[in-house]
Write a protein that holds these residues in place. Structure first.
Motif, PDB file in Angstrom:
ATOM      1  N   GLU A 193      33.659  -1.717 -20.522  1.00 58.26           N
ATOM      2  CA  GLU A 193      33.308  -1.985 -21.916  1.00 58.26           C
ATOM      3  C   GLU A 193      32.043  -1.245 -22.324  1.00 58.26           C
ATOM      4  O   GLU A 193      31.954  -0.705 -23.439  1.00 58.26           O
ATOM      5  CB  GLU A 193      33.145  -3.491 -22.132  1.00 58.26           C
ATOM      6  N   ALA A 194      31.065  -1.184 -21.420  1.00 56.33           N
ATOM      7  CA  ALA A 194      29.836  -0.451 -21.718  1.00 56.33           C
ATOM      8  C   ALA A 194      30.112   1.042 -21.849  1.00 56.33           C
ATOM      9  O   ALA A 194      29.599   1.707 -22.753  1.00 56.33           O
ATOM     10  CB  ALA A 194      28.795  -0.701 -20.627  1.00 56.33           C
ATOM     11  N   VAL A 195      30.946   1.577 -20.955  1.00 55.37           N
ATOM     12  CA  VAL A 195      31.285   3.000 -21.024  1.00 55.37           C
ATOM     13  C   VAL A 195      31.996   3.313 -22.336  1.00 55.37           C
ATOM     14  O   VAL A 195      31.672   4.287 -23.027  1.00 55.37           O
ATOM     15  CB  VAL A 195      32.159   3.409 -19.821  1.00 55.37           C
ATOM     16  N   SER A 196      32.972   2.490 -22.716  1.00 53.51           N
ATOM     17  CA  SER A 196      33.718   2.725 -23.956  1.00 53.51           C
ATOM     18  C   SER A 196      32.810   2.650 -25.171  1.00 53.51           C
ATOM     19  O   SER A 196      32.921   3.471 -26.098  1.00 53.51           O
ATOM     20  CB  SER A 196      34.849   1.704 -24.081  1.00 53.51           C
ATOM     21  N   ALA A 197      31.886   1.689 -25.180  1.00 57.12           N
ATOM     22  CA  ALA A 197      30.967   1.552 -26.317  1.00 57.12           C
ATOM     23  C   ALA A 197      30.088   2.788 -26.458  1.00 57.12           C
ATOM     24  O   ALA A 197      29.875   3.301 -27.568  1.00 57.12           O
ATOM     25  CB  ALA A 197      30.110   0.298 -26.148  1.00 57.12           C
ATOM     26  N   VAL A 198      29.560   3.284 -25.340  1.00 61.40           N
ATOM     27  CA  VAL A 198      28.696   4.460 -25.385  1.00 61.40           C
ATOM     28  C   VAL A 198      29.483   5.704 -25.782  1.00 61.40           C
ATOM     29  O   VAL A 198      29.025   6.519 -26.593  1.00 61.40           O
ATOM     30  CB  VAL A 198      27.994   4.663 -24.022  1.00 61.40           C
ATOM     31  N   ARG A 199      30.706   5.868 -25.236  1.00 61.04           N
ATOM     32  CA  ARG A 199      31.528   7.036 -25.593  1.00 61.04           C
ATOM     33  C   ARG A 199      31.878   7.011 -27.078  1.00 61.04           C
ATOM     34  O   ARG A 199      31.841   8.051 -27.753  1.00 61.04           O
ATOM     35  CB  ARG A 199      32.802   7.051 -24.750  1.00 61.04           C
ATOM     36  N   ASP A 200      32.214   5.840 -27.596  1.00 61.29           N
ATOM     37  CA  ASP A 200      32.525   5.732 -29.029  1.00 61.29           C
ATOM     38  C   ASP A 200      31.306   6.108 -29.864  1.00 61.29           C
ATOM     39  O   ASP A 200      31.417   6.832 -30.861  1.00 61.29           O
ATOM     40  CB  ASP A 200      32.982   4.311 -29.366  1.00 61.29           C
ATOM     41  N   HIS A 201      30.148   5.601 -29.470  1.00 52.54           N
ATOM     42  CA  HIS A 201      28.934   5.884 -30.223  1.00 52.54           C
ATOM     43  C   HIS A 201      28.608   7.370 -30.205  1.00 52.54           C
ATOM     44  O   HIS A 201      28.161   7.933 -31.211  1.00 52.54           O
ATOM     45  CB  HIS A 201      27.765   5.094 -29.650  1.00 52.54           C
ATOM     46  N   ASP A 202      28.828   8.015 -29.063  1.00 48.01           N
ATOM     47  CA  ASP A 202      28.502   9.431 -28.929  1.00 48.01           C
ATOM     48  C   ASP A 202      29.575  10.344 -29.521  1.00 48.01           C
ATOM     49  O   ASP A 202      29.417  11.569 -29.508  1.00 48.01           O
ATOM     50  CB  ASP A 202      28.322   9.785 -27.453  1.00 48.01           C
ATOM     51  N   GLN A 247      20.897   3.661 -32.655  1.00 47.51           N
ATOM     52  CA  GLN A 247      20.370   4.767 -31.866  1.00 47.51           C
ATOM     53  C   GLN A 247      20.964   6.097 -32.302  1.00 47.51           C
ATOM     54  O   GLN A 247      22.144   6.172 -32.645  1.00 47.51           O
ATOM     55  CB  GLN A 247      20.701   4.571 -30.373  1.00 47.51           C
ATOM     56  N   PRO A 248      20.161   7.163 -32.278  1.00 51.82           N
ATOM     57  CA  PRO A 248      20.723   8.492 -32.506  1.00 51.82           C
ATOM     58  C   PRO A 248      21.590   8.878 -31.316  1.00 51.82           C
ATOM     59  O   PRO A 248      21.268   8.538 -30.180  1.00 51.82           O
ATOM     60  CB  PRO A 248      19.497   9.383 -32.623  1.00 51.82           C
ATOM     61  N   ALA A 249      22.675   9.537 -31.552  1.00 52.08           N
ATOM     62  CA  ALA A 249      23.526   9.959 -30.439  1.00 52.08           C
ATOM     63  C   ALA A 249      22.916  11.181 -29.749  1.00 52.08           C
ATOM     64  O   ALA A 249      22.383  12.067 -30.430  1.00 52.08           O
ATOM     65  CB  ALA A 249      24.919  10.299 -30.952  1.00 52.08           C
ATOM     66  N   PRO A 250      22.967  11.241 -28.425  1.00 50.07           N
ATOM     67  CA  PRO A 250      23.441  10.205 -27.522  1.00 50.07           C
ATOM     68  C   PRO A 250      22.359   9.159 -27.260  1.00 50.07           C
ATOM     69  O   PRO A 250      21.198   9.516 -27.149  1.00 50.07           O
ATOM     70  CB  PRO A 250      23.787  10.972 -26.249  1.00 50.07           C
TER      71      PRO A 250
END
Length: 253
Positions: A193-202, A247-250
């Motif tokens: 879930e953490a990986v998916s959230a970060v990938r979506d954000h980026d 947060q700004p990506a990434p």
């Protein structure tokens, strides 16, 4: 009040310094940048002169025995030598005593030193910071796949933790050493879930999970979710999802 902040140039320590000053008190950042070395005790006595409290944020995952355990021992000795010992607010990690990871072992040993010291002290454990979870989520990604350990985190905002620590420092010191309630964020996430959230954000495509076996005592401790707080924890600050959105990506770099 005059509050010394060890590790005052680090991520958490700098937030504590900012919060103390924001409230109109005197913050004394103590780190090697200001001529204070907790591992050797150099400069500690001078930094502690006139201090009412110390927020002990100095920590090193790479040199935990020297910094976290040895540094805590040096600090406690310096505080005990004060004419009126300052209140030590000691920062630790939720579940550190249930995991054999060397960094966590050092944090546990430091806690034991604090609890046995003859100075007013409050041990405050917190879960992992949002920035760490975001960084680990990125590090676990290999191409179009990510390593998925059967584990979870309840990450917390570093600024919110700083505010809670300052509240302890400004409060009445205990008669001896006590454990405060654990601090945690409002959202529990698995590794995937953490990986998916970060990938979506980026703005990057999602990855498939490659299950990582829980080999060894350290990974088993994380798989058993020993790093999550119990039901009595103080929960607050923005969730990981809300923090990411701001947060700004990434994020987390």
């Amino acid at each position: 009040m005059r509050i010394v902040v060890t590790g005052g140039s680090g991520q958490l320590g700098s937030e504590v310094v900012r919060r103390v000053r924001e409230l109109g008190h005197v913050a004394v950042p103590a780190s090697r940048r200001w001529g204070v070395n907790v591992t050797t005790g150099q400069g500690l006595g001078a930094a502690l002169t006139g201090a009412d409290a110390v927020v002990h944020c100095a920590s090193s995952p790479w040199r935990p025995r020297a910094t976290d355990t040895g540094g805590t021992e040096q600090l406690l000795a310096a505080v005990a030598a004060m004419p009126r010992p300052a209140h030590v607010v000691h920062v630790s990690i939720v579940g550190c005593d249930a995991n054999p990871y060397p960094y966590y072992r050092a944090k546990t040993a430091a806690e034991e030193l604090v609890m046995a010291a003859a100075v007013p002290a409050t041990v405050v454990r917190a879960t992992q910071f949002h920035t760490l979870v975001a960084a680990l989520a990125r590090a676990s990604t290999l191409g179009r796949a990510h390593l998925a350990l059967d584990a979870a985190a309840q990450p917390v905002d570093v600024g919110w933790v700083a505010r809670e620590l300052v509240d302890h420092a400004l409060g009445s010191p205990p008669a001896g050493a006590v454990r405060a309630l654990d601090l945690a964020g409002p959202e529990v996430l698995t590794v995937s879930e953490a990986v998916s959230a970060v990938r979506d954000h980026d703005g990057r495509p999602r990855t498939r999970a490659v299950r990582m076996p829980t080999l060894g005592r350290t990974l088993r401790a994380f798989a058993q979710r020993s790093n999550l707080p119990g039901p009595g924890a103080v929960v607050g600050g923005p969730s990981f999802t809300d923090w990411l959105a701001g947060q700004p990506a990434p994020a987390g770099r």
